[in-house]
Design a protein around this motif. Structure first.
Motif: not given
Length: 83
Positions: A1-11, A38-45, A60-69
């Motif tokens: 599962m691919r994550h969006n680090g920027a969204a994770m941090k913003a949330i 910070n997108g420097q490392r992957g994370a497990g499911d 889905e809030a942290i696993t798709h390509e969505e900008t933090p805003r």
């Protein structure tokens, strides 16, 4: 599962939870979690699911390509709609 680090941090920041506290709550090293956000490392499911559960957001809030805003407040109807 691919994550969006920027969204994770913003949330996480919107929820007012410090990184160290969240890392402790979900059982991971704070340095590791920082690299994930910070997108420097992957994370497990499992880690991603614990992260989303702790912040009370759909995975889905942290696993798709969505900008933090584009993230809305937790529980908002728009954020909870399928993408």
């Amino acid at each position: 599962m691919r994550h969006n680090g920027a969204a994770m941090k913003a949330i996480r920041q919107k929820c007012g939870i410090p990184l160290r506290r969240l890392a402790q709550d979900i059982g991971v090293d704070p340095g590791y979690l920082s690299r994930v956000e910070n997108g420097q490392r992957g994370a497990g499911d499992e880690t991603l699911h614990r992260y989303a559960d702790r912040l009370d957001v759909p995975i889905e809030a942290i696993t798709h390509e969505e900008t933090p805003r584009d993230q809305d407040e937790p529980g908002s109807p728009r954020r909870d709609q399928p993408h």
